[in-house]
Design a protein around this motif. Structure first.
Motif, PDB file in Angstrom:
ATOM      1  N   ARG A 263       1.051   6.566   7.437  1.00  0.00           N
ATOM      2  CA  ARG A 263       1.814   5.423   7.949  1.00  0.00           C
ATOM      3  C   ARG A 263       1.048   4.725   9.070  1.00  0.00           C
ATOM      4  N   GLU A 264       0.471   5.510   9.979  1.00  0.00           N
ATOM      5  CA  GLU A 264      -0.286   4.932  11.093  1.00  0.00           C
ATOM      6  C   GLU A 264      -1.540   4.211  10.602  1.00  0.00           C
ATOM      7  N   GLN A 265      -2.080   4.650   9.473  1.00  0.00           N
ATOM      8  CA  GLN A 265      -3.283   4.030   8.916  1.00  0.00           C
ATOM      9  C   GLN A 265      -2.982   2.758   8.123  1.00  0.00           C
ATOM     10  N   GLY A 266      -1.717   2.494   7.873  1.00  0.00           N
ATOM     11  CA  GLY A 266      -1.363   1.243   7.213  1.00  0.00           C
ATOM     12  C   GLY A 266      -0.577   1.357   5.935  1.00  0.00           C
ATOM     13  N   ALA A 267      -0.123   2.557   5.548  1.00  0.00           N
ATOM     14  CA  ALA A 267       0.690   2.697   4.340  1.00  0.00           C
ATOM     15  C   ALA A 267       2.050   2.045   4.558  1.00  0.00           C
ATOM     16  N   ASP A 268       2.467   1.236   3.596  1.00  0.00           N
ATOM     17  CA  ASP A 268       3.805   0.639   3.646  1.00  0.00           C
ATOM     18  C   ASP A 268       4.857   1.625   3.165  1.00  0.00           C
TER      19      ASP A 268
ATOM     20  N   VAL B 229      -7.213   0.237   3.126  1.00  0.00           N
ATOM     21  CA  VAL B 229      -6.770  -0.824   4.045  1.00  0.00           C
ATOM     22  C   VAL B 229      -7.963  -1.587   4.589  1.00  0.00           C
ATOM     23  N   ASP B 230      -9.006  -0.868   4.996  1.00  0.00           N
ATOM     24  CA  ASP B 230     -10.202  -1.526   5.539  1.00  0.00           C
ATOM     25  C   ASP B 230     -10.820  -2.470   4.508  1.00  0.00           C
TER      26      ASP B 230
ATOM     27  N   MET C 266       0.848  -1.192   0.000  1.00  0.00           N
ATOM     28  CA  MET C 266       0.000   0.000   0.000  1.00  0.00           C
ATOM     29  C   MET C 266       0.889   1.250   0.000  1.00  0.00           C
TER      30      MET C 266
ATOM     31  N   VAL D   2      -5.741   6.084   2.479  1.00  0.00           N
ATOM     32  CA  VAL D   2      -5.107   4.850   2.952  1.00  0.00           C
ATOM     33  C   VAL D   2      -6.048   4.058   3.843  1.00  0.00           C
ATOM     34  N   ARG D   3      -6.658   4.711   4.799  1.00  0.00           N
ATOM     35  CA  ARG D   3      -7.485   3.984   5.769  1.00  0.00           C
ATOM     36  C   ARG D   3      -8.624   3.228   5.089  1.00  0.00           C
TER      37      ARG D   3
ATOM     38  N   LYS E 155      -8.730  -5.570   3.970  1.00  0.00           N
ATOM     39  CA  LYS E 155      -8.861  -6.493   5.104  1.00  0.00           C
ATOM     40  C   LYS E 155     -10.123  -7.333   4.962  1.00  0.00           C
TER      41      LYS E 155
END
Length: 270
Positions: free
Chosen positions: A32-37, A253-254, A1, A249-250, A257
């Protein structure tokens, strides 16, 4: 991501929002905190019709943000077509070069990447933003994009870039009309046969706005295309894409998932 962070005044979606260094750094940390690589930092707009800025302007925009985010432990890529900008960004803390020209805009880029040993994202490209839509002529867009990306890969390998450092990107919206973007989406598996990871970057692009046009025919505004972007991202990952490049991003990511938890198989042929 990969999360998008444009520190420009004129990018098509978030231009002007992150010109201030503090705003850009805060947003990069949030992604980054939301899941970005990776957080992909760009200092020059590549939207259709955009005018170029000089290298000094590009560097002055991106380096302070890269330094602060790298110090905060955020993994970074630099979105640039210039070897000098890429070299400065790598020295400042960027770990990946995302080159929308696939190495065509600056022949010195391959040496910078080879010397650094960093990953290099090669996007399909036919010309700079000002004239690129005039180059959106194809007989079979998927076959031609595949062949042109194969040439970019061969040139990178010949310059000494390791094959495990390469990622390819079909370049949605870059010298592509809406129908070309949809064909590349539908036949993404054909690009995977090149044997390299594929990045899919549809986020908020104009063909999604056209798809979601209102009753009067006006395109949906860029900041209201997130659901469509998320749908394209899930479809791409299900088809075998290595990664997606997005503004939200969030939400992405959701959605991914949910897709992963469902146990849904990857699409046939991917």
């Amino acid at each position: 991501m990969i999360g998008v962070l444009n520190v420009t005044p004129d990018s098509f979606s978030d231009g002007g929002r992150y010109v201030r260094r503090s705003d850009a750094v805060q947003h990069g940390i949030e992604m980054r905190e939301q899941g970005a690589d990776l957080v992909d930092i760009g200092g020059e707009s590549t939207r259709p019709g955009a005018e170029r800025v000089d290298a000094d302007t590009e560097v002055s925009r991106v380096l302070p943000v890269i330094r602060e985010l790298a110090a905060a432990g955020v993994p970074l890529s630099i979105d640039t077509t210039r070897a000098s900008v890429a070299a400065a960004a790598i020295e400042a803390g960027a770990a990946v070069v995302n080159d929308v020209s696939g190495g065509l805009a600056d022949p010195a880029m391959a040496k910078v990447v080879a010397d650094a040993g960093c990953p290099w994202i090669l996007m399909h490209w036919r010309g700079h933003s000002r004239q690129m839509q005039d180059l959106a002529t194809y007989h079979d867009v998927v076959a031609e994009v595949r062949a042109e990306l194969a040439q970019r890969v061969d040139q990178a390998l010949a310059a000494g870039v390791r094959p495990d450092r390469l990622v390819i990107d079909p370049g949605l919206g870059f010298a592509k009309k809406a129908e070309h973007n949809w064909q590349l989406t539908q036949r993404l598996g054909e690009l995977l046969t090149l044997g390299y990871p594929v990045l899919f970057a549809a986020s908020r692009k104009s063909y999604l706005g056209a798809l979601l046009a209102g009753p009067d025919g006006s395109p949906r505004p860029a900041d209201q295309r997130e659901a469509a972007t998320i749908a394209t991202s899930v479809l791409a990952v299900a088809a075998g894409a290595w990664g997606v490049r997005v503004h939200d991003v969030r939400g992405t990511v959701d959605a991914l998932k949910v897709w992963a938890a469902s146990g849904a198989p990857r699409l046939a042929g991917s």
